[in-house]
Motif scaffolding. Sequence first.
Motif, PDB file in Angstrom:
ATOM      1  N   LEU A 361       0.821  -1.221   0.000  1.00  0.00           N
ATOM      2  CA  LEU A 361       0.000   0.000   0.000  1.00  0.00           C
ATOM      3  C   LEU A 361       0.853   1.269   0.000  1.00  0.00           C
ATOM      4  N   LEU A 362       1.991   1.200   0.658  1.00  0.00           N
ATOM      5  CA  LEU A 362       2.863   2.383   0.717  1.00  0.00           C
ATOM      6  C   LEU A 362       3.403   2.773  -0.656  1.00  0.00           C
ATOM      7  N   LEU A 363       3.426   1.833  -1.602  1.00  0.00           N
ATOM      8  CA  LEU A 363       3.890   2.159  -2.961  1.00  0.00           C
ATOM      9  C   LEU A 363       2.998   3.204  -3.621  1.00  0.00           C
ATOM     10  N   VAL A 364       1.721   3.213  -3.271  1.00  0.00           N
ATOM     11  CA  VAL A 364       0.812   4.213  -3.836  1.00  0.00           C
ATOM     12  C   VAL A 364       1.246   5.614  -3.428  1.00  0.00           C
ATOM     13  N   SER A 365       1.602   5.768  -2.156  1.00  0.00           N
ATOM     14  CA  SER A 365       2.009   7.072  -1.646  1.00  0.00           C
ATOM     15  C   SER A 365       3.366   7.520  -2.177  1.00  0.00           C
TER      16      SER A 365
END
Length: 375
Positions: A361-365
């Motif tokens: 999920l952190l890849l989106v940010s």
Amino acid sequence: MSDLRVSRAPAAGFIVVGLYWGSFAGLVPDLKAAIGASDGTFGLTMFFAALGALAAMWLAPRVDTKLGARALQGCAIALGCAFLLPGLASGPIAFTGAILLASAGSGSLDVIMNTRVSALEAASKRSLMNLNHALFSFAYAGAAVSAGFFREAGFGPLTVFAFVLVLNILLLSAMYQDAAVLEDDVTVGPSRMRRPLIWLGGIIILIAFMSEQATEAWSALHLERGLGGSAAQGALGPAILGLTMGVGRLSGQFISAHVRETYVLQVAGVIAALGLMIAASAPSLSVAYVGFATLGLGVSVMAPMAYSAVGKRVNNQQRAVIITRISVIGYMGFFIGPPLMGSLSEAFGLSISFYTIGVILLLVSVLLAPQLRKQ
């Protein structure tokens, strides 16, 4: 209420899809036990079932053209009939075939209703995507809780899915929509597409759907098996996710009028990742509920914001095809999520599975939302 009236037909479709998948999430422990599947086997059945959704998505524009004003109704009734089959399955092979058909109905309906909401946004100059996705989430939450109570009362999956079919039939009349709303969206060839835009939007949706799927399908098991919860307490996991996703999406309806979608996506990725990590490390049911609620608030806006961001960057002639393509990429999350969760759970435990999704999920940010902003 005016926004709801404008998008009444696809909104009814979002509610129907939420009712079925919310019920499914609340019934996962019973369905898994009925077919005698391990975590890995159950994840694999869901992997193959997702093939049905992807195949149906590619065909959805043709179904829409063929059925016209009845397209939403036709896909909804097909979905309802197909969802009776998982309740009858007695082994992994039969269950895989049953959920494949259910996923095919869901995939067709998903593409058509998202395309129509996007077209309505362009025609009305209103933000409608978050509202419609919020309706899905609230329906999902209500259905998940209801499924838990049905389980506590001793009713099986077939009874629950039959009850949802009745609700589906009652909503059919609202799903009639004049297909003229899509007349401006003609098919264009791939050479005229903005491929980076399609891939960035699609991968963000993929990660959002994968995260939702991880929690929808496995949170009840985590709460019951890992933390000793009852059937009703286990069903609260996906129910809380659905409820907070609904709240987050209603908030997104207002936020999108003041903040760029890509900035919202960056913040949402961090919040969602934090929520999953709280749930994964929770020492008690109450802390796990807080984690799933935090995840719901963050992940709620990711798919609708990505749809809106892409929709604003294309013209009417490209919209129908591009929405279909980013939906197909996004639904690869249903391919990746179940086997990833199942294999990691068998090897390292469910907690490690949730941690892994949190890192993704952190890849989106960090990467995807900033690149989408440049398109």
